[in-house]
Design an enzyme around this catalytic site. Structure first.
Site, PDB file in Angstrom:
ATOM      1  N   TYR A 142      35.449  30.630  38.211  1.00 16.17           N
ATOM      2  CA  TYR A 142      35.252  28.970  37.670  1.00 16.17           C
ATOM      3  C   TYR A 142      34.732  28.590  38.821  1.00 16.17           C
ATOM      4  O   TYR A 142      34.643  27.164  38.190  1.00 16.17           O
ATOM      5  CB  TYR A 142      36.990  28.856  37.578  1.00 16.17           C
ATOM      6  N   LYS A 191      39.814  45.366  36.935  1.00 17.72           N
ATOM      7  CA  LYS A 191      39.031  45.640  36.685  1.00 17.72           C
ATOM      8  C   LYS A 191      38.093  45.951  38.145  1.00 17.72           C
ATOM      9  O   LYS A 191      36.623  46.108  37.752  1.00 17.72           O
ATOM     10  CB  LYS A 191      37.507  44.267  35.794  1.00 17.72           C
ATOM     11  N   ASP A 223      41.626  45.899  30.497  1.00 16.13           N
ATOM     12  CA  ASP A 223      40.816  46.231  28.798  1.00 16.13           C
ATOM     13  C   ASP A 223      42.171  46.810  28.422  1.00 16.13           C
ATOM     14  O   ASP A 223      42.361  46.184  27.396  1.00 16.13           O
ATOM     15  CB  ASP A 223      38.985  46.758  28.964  1.00 16.13           C
ATOM     16  N   ASP A 248      43.222  33.661  31.656  1.00 16.33           N
ATOM     17  CA  ASP A 248      42.390  32.272  31.159  1.00 16.33           C
ATOM     18  C   ASP A 248      42.827  32.870  29.879  1.00 16.33           C
ATOM     19  O   ASP A 248      43.520  32.753  28.845  1.00 16.33           O
ATOM     20  CB  ASP A 248      41.111  31.812  31.308  1.00 16.33           C
ATOM     21  N   ASP A 252      46.686  33.125  26.583  1.00 18.87           N
ATOM     22  CA  ASP A 252      46.014  33.169  25.653  1.00 18.87           C
ATOM     23  C   ASP A 252      46.295  34.204  24.302  1.00 18.87           C
ATOM     24  O   ASP A 252      46.741  33.952  23.289  1.00 18.87           O
ATOM     25  CB  ASP A 252      44.764  32.631  24.766  1.00 18.87           C
TER      26      ASP A 252
END
Ligand code: IPM
Ligand code: MN
Length: 361
Positions: A142, A191, A223, A248, A252
């Site tokens: 970001y 990851k 994942d 993020d 959600d």
């Protein structure tokens, strides 16, 4: 003093309910909160020329804590705003940066009795969901360097992802402290099979883990975490630590798992100041109709008590009351499947019921 940034879309109407609840707690516990309203978001761009105007910065700088509503307007209106003045990059990210709010608490809570809110089968939900997702909020991709547009004969774009040891350590400490306090496990999501920043992240997190021998530690690839979150979400019951971008996305998804982003409050905490905000957007399509779910904004008040104002009793009272509304058999518009019309609360109806329960308990 509490700075109040109502934001756009459903922002003002859900903020109104959150402030009613704040007032009820204030009266019941004999506190005195002073509020100062300030413009923030897409509306502020149109009225003040900036989505995070100077006068709002002054109010926020003076405030002990900030309550922020969601920001953003309908696509056509957003397209009128130059990129650097859009509320995401022109207001939210600068707000996070200004107060260095590195630790983003996003609780994901769905008691077993409310399993019907989830789109998942009840048997996949175990004994209910109680996950505290902690998202790093001021680092990573970001905030890394960006290249956009045709800079050479070849068109390309770049977003750098960078984490320093200090950035990882401080948020890992927050996550382990929370896990110790709750006597639960700490799950690190990453990851590391591909990303150098994840391998570095894990090395720092695992160094911090040595100081928390009593906290069970688990590490899960992102994942796989996305997969498990819909197959067996209760395996994450405990604290989950995520870097900014993964946090993020998975927060959600977690909102989807419990049935609605309307059930996702959050608190963003820095070294000296914090602010609270719902994890969802401003839903311009339903704005002004008194049907938005104010739970995330009211839950953010609970988090403000707990994480910013050191008022855990008041925080718990608000949480308990939010669940009490549902336990009485009521619901909100977006979660209404199967409920009779008289049990579906409007935005203000929900706030009124929370206030009534707090007053009479
Ligand atoms: C969130 C939002 C923000 C983010 C956007 C609006 C910049 O999606 O708080 O999750 O990506 O962090
Ligand atoms: Mn998001």
């Amino acid at each position: 003093m509490i700075a109040v940034l109502e934001g756009d879309g459903i922002g003002p109407e859900i903020m109104r309910e959150a402030l009613k609840v704040l007032k009820a707690v204030e009266e019941k516990y004999g506190h005195q909160f002073t509020l100062e309203f300030a413009p923030f978001g897409a509306g502020a761009y149109f009225s003040e020329g900036s989505p995070f105007p100077e006068k709002t910065k002054v109010v926020c700088d003076r405030a002990d804590v900030i309550m922020k509503g969601p920001v953003g307007l309908a696509v056509e209106r957003m397209n009128e705003i130059p990129q650097q003045y859009r509320p995401e990059v022109g207001a939210i990210l600068p707000l996070r940066q200004r107060y260095d709010t590195f630790a983003n608490y996003r609780p994901v809570r769905l008691p077993k009795a409310l399993s019907h809110f989830s789109p998942l089968k009840p048997e996949n939900l175990g004994d209910g969901i109680d996950i505290l997702m902690i998202r790093e909020l001021v680092g990573g991709i970001y905030f890394g360097g960006k290249v956009e547009g045709p800079t050479t004969h070849m068109q390309y774009a770049v977003d750098d992802c960078c984490y320093t040891e200090e950035q990882v350590r401080r948020v890992a400490l927050v996550a382990f402290d929370e896990a110790r306090k709750r006597k639960c496990k700490m799950i690190n999501i990453h990851k590391a099979n591909v990303l150098a920043t994840s391998r570095f992240w894990n090395a720092v997190v695992e160094e911090v883990a040595k100081d928390y021998p009593e906290v069970p530690y688990q590490s899960v690839l992102v994942d796989n975490a996305a997969y498990q979150l819909v197959i067996n979400p209760s395996m994450f019951n405990g604290v989950c630590l995520l870097e900014n971008m993964m946090g993020d996305i998975l927060t959600d998804q977690a909102g989807g798992v419990i049935g609605s982003l309307g059930l996702m409050p959050s608190a963003c905490i820095g070294p000296n100041k914090g602010y609270v905000e719902p994890a969802h957007g401003s839903a311009p399509d339903i704005a002004g109709r008194n049907i938005a779910n104010p739970y995330s904004m009211i839950g953010s008040v609970a988090l403000m008590f707990e994480k910013c104002l050191n008022l855990p009793v008041e925080g718990k009272e608000v949480w308990d009351t939010l669940f009490a509304v549902f336990e009485r058999g009521y619901t909100t518009n977006e979660l209404a499947g199967g409920y009779p019309a008289e049990k579906i609360l409007s935005t203000s109806g929900f706030g009124d019921m929370v206030v009534e329960i707090i007053r009479n308990k």
